[in-house]
Structures are given as structure tokens and as C-alpha cells.
Design an enzyme around this catalytic site. Structure first.
Site, PDB file in Angstrom:
ATOM      1  N   GLU A 144      29.452 -19.035  20.753  1.00 47.57           N
ATOM      2  CA  GLU A 144      28.893 -17.680  20.664  1.00 47.57           C
ATOM      3  C   GLU A 144      27.919 -17.527  19.484  1.00 47.57           C
ATOM      4  OE1 GLU A 144      29.486 -15.743  23.104  1.00 47.57           O
ATOM      5  OE2 GLU A 144      31.369 -16.443  23.982  1.00 47.57           O
ATOM      6  N   LEU A 145      27.303 -18.629  19.112  1.00 48.16           N
ATOM      7  CA  LEU A 145      26.376 -18.672  17.977  1.00 48.16           C
ATOM      8  C   LEU A 145      26.998 -18.119  16.697  1.00 48.16           C
ATOM      9  CD1 LEU A 145      22.742 -17.950  19.248  1.00 48.16           C
ATOM     10  CD2 LEU A 145      24.064 -20.046  19.281  1.00 48.16           C
TER      11      LEU A 145
END
Lengths: 397, 437
Positions: A144-145
Site C-alpha cells: 500500500e506504498l
């Protein structure tokens, strides 16, 4: 010079089956539903999108380039439920125009709880990508970065030379995401920041008829990209692969948009497409990005609140990682694999109460009626796993 | 706007949610400046009668609300009471009991009372005495008399016992009748409906200009079982009183060694007490330090006690009988979880009260309140394994309880009677506008 850098995230979790406190078996996962969803997404998104990418790469003779990150567990599921998708990914890998990134094998939040487990899962994933696609991944993207200064140092140590992260306003300030940056004190590691405006124009707003720019056409989008010339090097378009055909259905024209985009981008002679590694190769870092707090690409907050926003989520995560030692001591590959499958961030995303009442993107592919049901189910499974560990430990002694 | 409201219970004379709903609704309407005359069949005897200043038992005693309630919130409400035996959720047994009490209070001897009872049994139908029907008609006659002395714009009748009165008054005055469905015969009796009650309900719904249902669940019953046009039926959800009572430290949760799971409501078929017990048994197979408290009275109390004993969990299930005022608050403060396994629940106010008291709730999907609550655990009433699964989860995992409480309490605050009152007022207005030509 403006380079378009596409990165698509390819991921599906192993969803849990309904597991009551009275259940005692060790079949935690809903094989039927997982197969069904995997095949559905394969036919609506992965297959048509992969074919389109192959067409474009051939048509532009190597000038159209993209990158992917496939989690370990989507590769496992594709092998089991939709092997034809995997062969199109093989074909893409062989074009030389596609880069595969590295991440945690189980799409986990292990960075937040256990650096040992985090490193283990990165190694597992790196090996998998090497074995599956014959590439040595050099650029890292975390689940999810999710990004933090410490993460940069850690993955640098593991041999990566670039990291993808969200171009969030609170770490960029007045600066542009269209340049390359470096973390504090690590000049040799380069950060690629997501241009969230242009990325979300495709990923979220493409079919929104209330949006002033609707309908989004390839020439219009290419103009926005070309406008970066002179005040930026790269336009990082990062999004879920399921955007193509799932989040934006085929009838929205998303595939046609993409089919015409390269041609429009190439109309400007200074534009091109680059993979993350090529971007890192081509451009120098122009400044330092300090991220003392966790950043992610989720929701408007772009923080951890989608997975750690309420007491249930933090409780489930804490208890799960508390088991690490016990799980690993069993040496039982089935137990360890099940424990790792439980680490997938989606399980915690389903427990989110933030937008529960409104209903939105959190509902997509969500197998539960409510976040409470998902927590109860998860805790029941974890209880069973814990008792398995204790049983095994008892027999080992 | 003046409203003639026909009701059958009102605090402190309540035996269920209807009185509480009427209280909340009329209070909010009064706040919004609506004039209300509330006609009430007062039960003959009540241990609570001494707690309030009720005017003498004349056939049509007129009491202004300020005599009854201190808050002054009911400044626009006037109560008219009719001395009647009608009580909500009435069965033969309780009717007999009332007759007996009335006889005693009149100083009749035991023999005379028996005769009275036998006489009243003549010509009984299966569930409801002929006398009950007569009571309903008597209420209608007296309410009509009261109506003659009042000026009003609309008639608002709550549940079937008041419909004959509502129809009579509407026919007499030409004012529009609105019937409010808090429960239907199908909720109370399942498929074994009492034809007389059904007929009265149907007649009321069809005569009425507008029908108010407390949930979409109830609206569907009204449309499908009573053949009422869906356009005529409006849904107005119930709400919960905001006492604004922040609990002080001394009122915090009562200390105890065991977890308490609460059932609160009439112990009757409609409320699913047997599913509560079955789930309790399942829970006790896994956990030991739990007590199950069943608060309420009803026609299934004895059977339920026996059932608990037969299951071998009698020592873990406590029966409190019907609880009033402070005792309700106290039981909520003791409870770790409230469970409402209703088979059919038109709305269901108790979960809102539980959440207001910071008690997490498990509610049946077959309830109207499930339409408005998102931060509640929802189950099918028959799925005892799932009910037990969720009870255990709440008791074992404090973060679940915390999250449910926090969000649930917030959500309940958004459900206030002012909204419901405003919707009712809109419905009144719609009945008074001339139809477009």
C-alpha cells in the site's frame, strides 16, 4: 523531458472462509470464493489488460514501457486458478519492456511489526520473481506504498536502489512529485513519488460523470502529461491493475483510453515511457524527502488509518505478530504458511470502520457484511492457529 | 397544528416499547409546538399509580401534562384517560388477572370474582376474550365522547386497539386518520393470527389516509399481508431520548466477577427467548465465567425457566421479572452485552437504549432497528451457533466491545425524536392539502 512511468499493483488476498469459534479444522481459506474471484478478475482485467499491453509494446517497438508488482499470493492463485494469466505475464516479461518490482510476498504490514519477518518476506518475493520471470528486482514497493525514513534505510541495506512511495502533500510540501528525490542521509537510494492527481484521474475519476473533466480522453490526458515538460522529469502513474476492467469497467472505455494513450504521449517529441529502474538511471535526485511519519496511498488521509484506525485492527495485528516466535519455533511449514497468509493487509482493511457507514472502495471485493464480522472471523482463525502452535510445541518437547 | 392522539400506554404505565415510543414522539412534537391531546386507557390498578398525580378515575379525566411530568417538556400535551381494562400485549391470562384485581379492589369476595371470570369466559375466541373486544369498543365510544369536546386537525392512532376509536372519530368529524404501526398481529403471533385483531388492523389501515410504519420491515408486512398500497405507507423510525446523562464515577459499571449477557424484553414467542437460551448453552460449552440475565415478564416465562433447567444451565440463567426505571439502568450498567434474538421485531427500541448505556448489542436481522444501526452485530434469530459465536467474541475480545460501543453510542445520538416528530408533522400536512386537480 517528461517520462511516463506506469506501475500496476497486481494482488488478491486469500480470503478467509466463515470460521466460527466452534470450528476446529484447519481449512481457514475460502478456496471456492478465492477461485471464483480470481477467475472473474482474470477475465475482466488481467487477461484483456495483459493482451493490450503486449499489443502496445509490439506496436511501438519497445518504446512503450510499464512495470508491475505481483504479490507472491496472487502468483500462487494464478498458478492454481488462472494459469493462462501467468503465461501472458511471462510473455510480457520477455519483451524487455516490463519491469517487475519487489515487495513483501504476502502483501503484509510486517514492516510495522517485525523487521525479521519483513526481510524474510522480501527475500521470498525476490526469489519468486527471479524464478518466475527471470528478473532480479532492483526497485522496492512496500504494501500500500507505506513508507517511512527507516524503510528507505532498511531496503537500501537489502540491496535495492529505488523505492516507490506516495507523493503525499504532507511530505512534499510545495514540491512537485515529478522529480526524483532521496531520503535523508541516503543519496544512493532514489524515491519515485506517485503523482496522485494524474494517477487518480485514471484510477478513481475516469468514469465519474460529475467530474468536470469527464469524459477523460487520451489527447486530454496526454496534454496534462506534456505540461510537465520543463518543470519535471517523470510522471509516476501508480495504480491497482484492477483499475482496468474492474474498478473501471470495460464499458467506461478504459481500455480504449489506454490503447490510444501512447500515441498521444508520443505526439510531444520530448515525451517517453520509462520503467522505474530506467527513471532512476536517467535522472538525478533533486532534493531530500523527509518522512518521519508513516505515509501510504490509502484514502484521503494517506496514512495507516485504513489498517490501524480502530481498536480491533490494532489488536488483531498486535496479536498476530506476537505469535511470530511461537509460530516459527514449530518449524511446521503449514503453520508458518497459514500465519503468513493471515498477515495480508486486506484482512485488516476489512475491519476498517472509517467509511463503513458511507460504503465505498473499502467494500470492493470485501467478503464481509461488516467490519465486526471480519474481526470476529479473523480472531477465531487466529485462536485456532495459536492452539495448533501449542499442540506442536507440546509434541516437540 | 392540533393532534388528537389515541394511545394505549404511556410512562409510567408501560409494558413494552410502545409507551416509550409515544413518550418520545409526543415530547418532541410538543417541543416543536404541536398541540396534542393524548387519549389513554388507564389500567385499573398499577403499583405506580401512586407515584404520579392522576386525576380521579372519572370516565374522562382531564390532566395536563405538567401535573404528571416535572420537566415542562410536555407543555403542549394534555392527557385524557379512560378507565379501561385495556393493556397492551394482552392475553386471556392477564385479562383475567386484571379482572381479579379489579374485583378485589372493589371489595368482592373470592366467589364473586370467580363468577365474574367464568362469565367473562363465555363466548371466548382462541386468544382474546370477547371482553377484550368489548373493551376496545368501549374505548372507542368513550374516546368519541372526548373527541366531541376537543378541536383538532388530525387523528393519530397508535396500534390496533385504538383503530376502532380512530375510525369512529374520523367518521364523525371528517378529520383525516393516521394509523401508526408499532407492531402487527404477524409480529406478535407468527402465522397463528387472531382473525379479529387482523380485521381491526386491516380496517384501520385501509380507512386511514396515511399509514406510518416504524420500519421498512413493517412496511413490507403492511403492504404484503394487509394489501395496503405502498404509496400510502411512510416509514418513520423510532429514536431514543437524549437524557444527556453523562454517567458520573459512582455510576460506572458495577464491579463483578462474571460477564453478564442480557436479554431484556417481554419473554414471549415474538422475542425469541428460546434462541437466547440455546445460544447460552453453546457459549457455556466454551466459557464458564458468564451469567445470562433474562429481564422481563411474559407468557413464556415459566416455559423458559423450565427450558433452562432442562438444558442443565439453570444455575447460569437468572430471571429478574419485569424491571422498572432505575432497575433497567442498573441492569444495563452491569451488562457486558445485550442480545435481542427477536423472531419478528417491527422496530426494537431496547438496543438503542443499550447502546446509549454503552452496552454493545447483538440484534436479529429480522428487526426494524437493524435498518438503522450499522454498529451492531447482526444475526439471524434461528442461527444459534452464530449468536453464540458473536457472544463469545464480544466477551473475549475487549477491542470489539470498545469499537462497538464507541461507534454505536455515536450513531445512536444521531437518532433523535425531533427528526421522527418532524416527519410525522410532514405526513400530517400531506393529509390536509387538497389533492391536486
Amino acid at each position: 523531458m517528461a517520462s511516463v512511468c506506469f506501475y500496476f499493483q497486481v494482488h488478491q488476498p486469500f480470503r478467509l472462509r466463515r470460521y466460527s469459534v466452534f470450528d476446529t479444522d484447519t481449512n481457514y481459506f475460502d478456496d471456492y470464493k478465492n477461485a471464483q474471484i480470481c477467475r472473474k478478475v482474470a477475465h475482466k482485467c488481467y487477461l484483456p489488460a495483459n493482451r493490450l499491453m503486449l499489443d502496445l509494446i509490439h506496436k511501438y517497438e519497445g518504446r512503450f514501457k510499464i512495470s508491475y508488482s505481483l504479490t507472491g499470493i496472487i502468483i500462487e492463485q494464478l498458478q492454481a486458478y488462472a494459469p493462462e494469466v501467468l503465461s501472458t505475464f511471462h510473455a510480457l516479461a520477455q519483451t524487455g519492456c516490463v519491469e517487475f518490482l519487489c515487495e513483501t510476498y504476502y502483501h503484509s504490514l510486517s514492516f510495522l511489526y517485525s523487521r525479521q519477518e519483513f526481510a524474510d518476506q522480501i527475500r521470498m518475493h525476490r526469489n519468486l520473481i527471479r524464478d518466475t520471470f527471470g528478473q532480479e528486482p532492483a526497485v522496492f514497493r512496500n504494501t500500500e506504498l507505506i513508507y517511512h525514513n527507516d524503510l528507505a534505510h532498511f531496503v537500501k541495506e537489502m540491496g535495492f536502489n529505488g523505492v516507490l512511495c506516495e507523493g503525499a502533500d504532507h511530505i512534499l510540501g510545495y514540491r512537485s512529485p515529478n522529480f526524483i528525490y532521496h531520503p535523508p542521509g541516503v543519496r544512493s537510494l532514489k524515491l519515485l513519488l506517485k503523482n496522485y492527481r494524474l494517477s487518480d484521474d485514471i484510477a478513481f475519476r475516469f468514469s465519474n460523470q460529475d467530474w468536470a473533466e469527464w469524459p477523460l480522453t487520451a489527447p486530454k490526458f496526454a496534454n496534462w502529461v506534456s505540461a510537465v515538460n520543463g518543470n519535471g522529469h517523470t510522471v509516476n502513474l501508480f495504480m491497482d491493475y484492477e483499475t482496468l476492467g474492474e474498478h473501471q469497467w470495460e464499458d467506461t472505455g478504459i481500455f480504449e483510453f489506454l490503447r490510444h494513450l501512447p500515441n498521444e504521449i508520443f505526439r510531444h517529441p520530448d515525451n517517453n515511457f520509462k520503467t522505474p529502474s530506467e527513471v532512476i538511471e536517467s535522472y538525478d535526485a533533486v532534493g531530500e524527502i523527509d518522512a518521519p511519519h508513516m505515509v501510504s496511498w490509502a484514502d484521503i488521509e494517506r496514512d495507516l488509518s485504513a489498517w490501524l484506525g480502530n481498536a480491533m485492527q490494532s489488536n488483531a495485528l498486535h496479536e498476530l505478530y506476537q505469535m511470530e516466535k511461537m509460530v516459527k519455533q514449530t518449524g511446521d511449514p503449514d503453520i508458518i504458511r497459514d500465519w503468513r497468509k493471515l498477515q495480508t493487509s486486506d484482512h485488516f482493511y476489512y475491519m476498517c470502520t472509517k467509511w463503513f457507514a458511507d460504503g465505498d472502495v473499502h467494500k470492493y471485493f470485501n467478503p464481509y457484511d461488516s467490519p465486526y464480522d471480519s474481526y470476529i472471523n479473523f480472531m477465531n482463525v487466529m485462536d485456532n492457529l495459536r492452539s495448533r502452535c501449542k499442540q506442536t510445541a507440546a509434541t516437540l518437547v | 397544528m392540533k393532534v388528537l392522539m389515541l394511545g394505549w400506554e404511556f410512562p409510567p404505565f408501560i409494558s413494552g416499547g410502545l409507551g416509550t415510543a409515544c413518550y418520545g414522539l409526543t415530547r418532541a412534537m410538543s417541543r416543536l409546538g404541536t398541540q396534542i391531546t393524548f387519549v389513554l386507557p388507564r389500567p385499573v390498578t398499577s403499583q405506580y399509580a401512586s407515584h404520579v398525580k392522576m386525576a380521579g378515575p372519572s370516565a374522562s379525566g382531564k390532566i395536563s401534562a405538567s401535573e404528571l411530568f416535572e420537566s415542562g417538556e410536555f407543555s403542549n400535551v394534555e392527557f385524557r384517560t379512560i378507565d379501561s381494562l385495556i393493556q397492551p400485549y394482552q392475553t386471556d391470562l392477564s385479562y383475567d388477572e386484571l379482572l381479579r384485581q379489579m374485583g378485589k379492589s372493589l371489595g368482592l369476595k373470592e366467589d364473586a370474582i370467580k363468577e365474574l371470570l367464568i362469565a367473562s369466559k363465555l363466548g371466548l375466541s382462541a386468544n382474546y376474550g370477547e371482553n377484550l373486544y368489548q373493551e376496545v369498543q368501549r374505548y372507542a365510544r368513550l374516546a368519541t365522547l372526548i373527541a366531541r369536546t376537543e378541536h383538532f386537525d388530525v387523528i393519530h392512532a397508535h396500534d390496533w386497539m385504538t383503530y376502532p376509536a380512530g375510525i369512529a372519530i374520523s367518521a364523525m368529524t371528517g378529520k383525516p386518520l393516521i394509523v401508526h404501526i408499532h407492531s402487527t398481529e404477524f409480529d406478535r403471533s407468527g402465522e397463528h393470527v387472531n382473525q379479529m385483531v387482523y380485521d381491526i388492523e386491516r380496517q384501520g389501515m385501509h380507512y386511514a389516509t396515511k399509514v406510518i410504519a416504524v420500519s421498512h420491515l413493517t412496511k413490507n408486512i403492511v403492504v404484503n399481508r394487509y394489501a395496503v398500497s405502498p404509496d400510502k405507507v411512510k416509514v418513520v423510525y423510532n429514536a431514543v431520548e437524549r437524557n444527556g446523562s453523562f454517567m458520573d464515577a459512582t455510576q460506572m459499571a458495577i464491579k463483578k466477577h462474571e460477564k453478564i449477557v442480557l436479554f431484556l424484553g417481554r419473554i414471549t414467542m415474538q422475542k425469541g427467548p428460546e434462541y437466547f437460551l440455546a445460544a447460552a448453552k453453546k457459549v457455556l460449552e466454551v466459557m464458564d465465567d458468564v451469567k445470562f440475565v433474562m429481564a422481563g415478564s411474559g407468557d413464556m416465562v415459566r416455559r423458559t425457566i423450565e427450558m433452562a433447567a432442562e438444558m442443565g444451565i439453570g444455575h447460569k440463567v437468572l430471571f429478574t421479572g419485569f424491571l422498572h426505571g432505575d432497575d433497567v439502568d442498573k441492569i444495563f450498567r452491569m451488562a457486558d452485552l445485550f442480545v435481542m434474538p427477536s423472531v419478528s421485531e417491527p422496530f426494537g427500541l431496547v438496543p438503542l437504549e443499550a447502546l446509549r448505556n454503552d452496552v454493545p448489542v447483538i440484534i436479529s436481522k429480522q428487526s426494524g432497528v437493524a435498518e438503522v444501526l450499522t454498529h451492531a452485530l447482526k444475526v439471524d434469530f434461528w442461527d444459534i451457533n452464530e449468536i453464540a459465536n458473536k457472544i463469545i467474541a464480544v466477551l473475549r475480545h475487549p477491542p470489539l466491545s470498545t469499537t462497538l460501543k464507541e461507534h454505536g453510542n455515536f450513531e445512536v445520538r444521531k437518532l433523535n425524536w425531533d427528526n421522527s416528530a418532524r416527519q410525522c408533522l410532514e405526513i400530517y400536512s400531506s393529509t390536509m392539502q387538497p389533492a391536486p386537480v
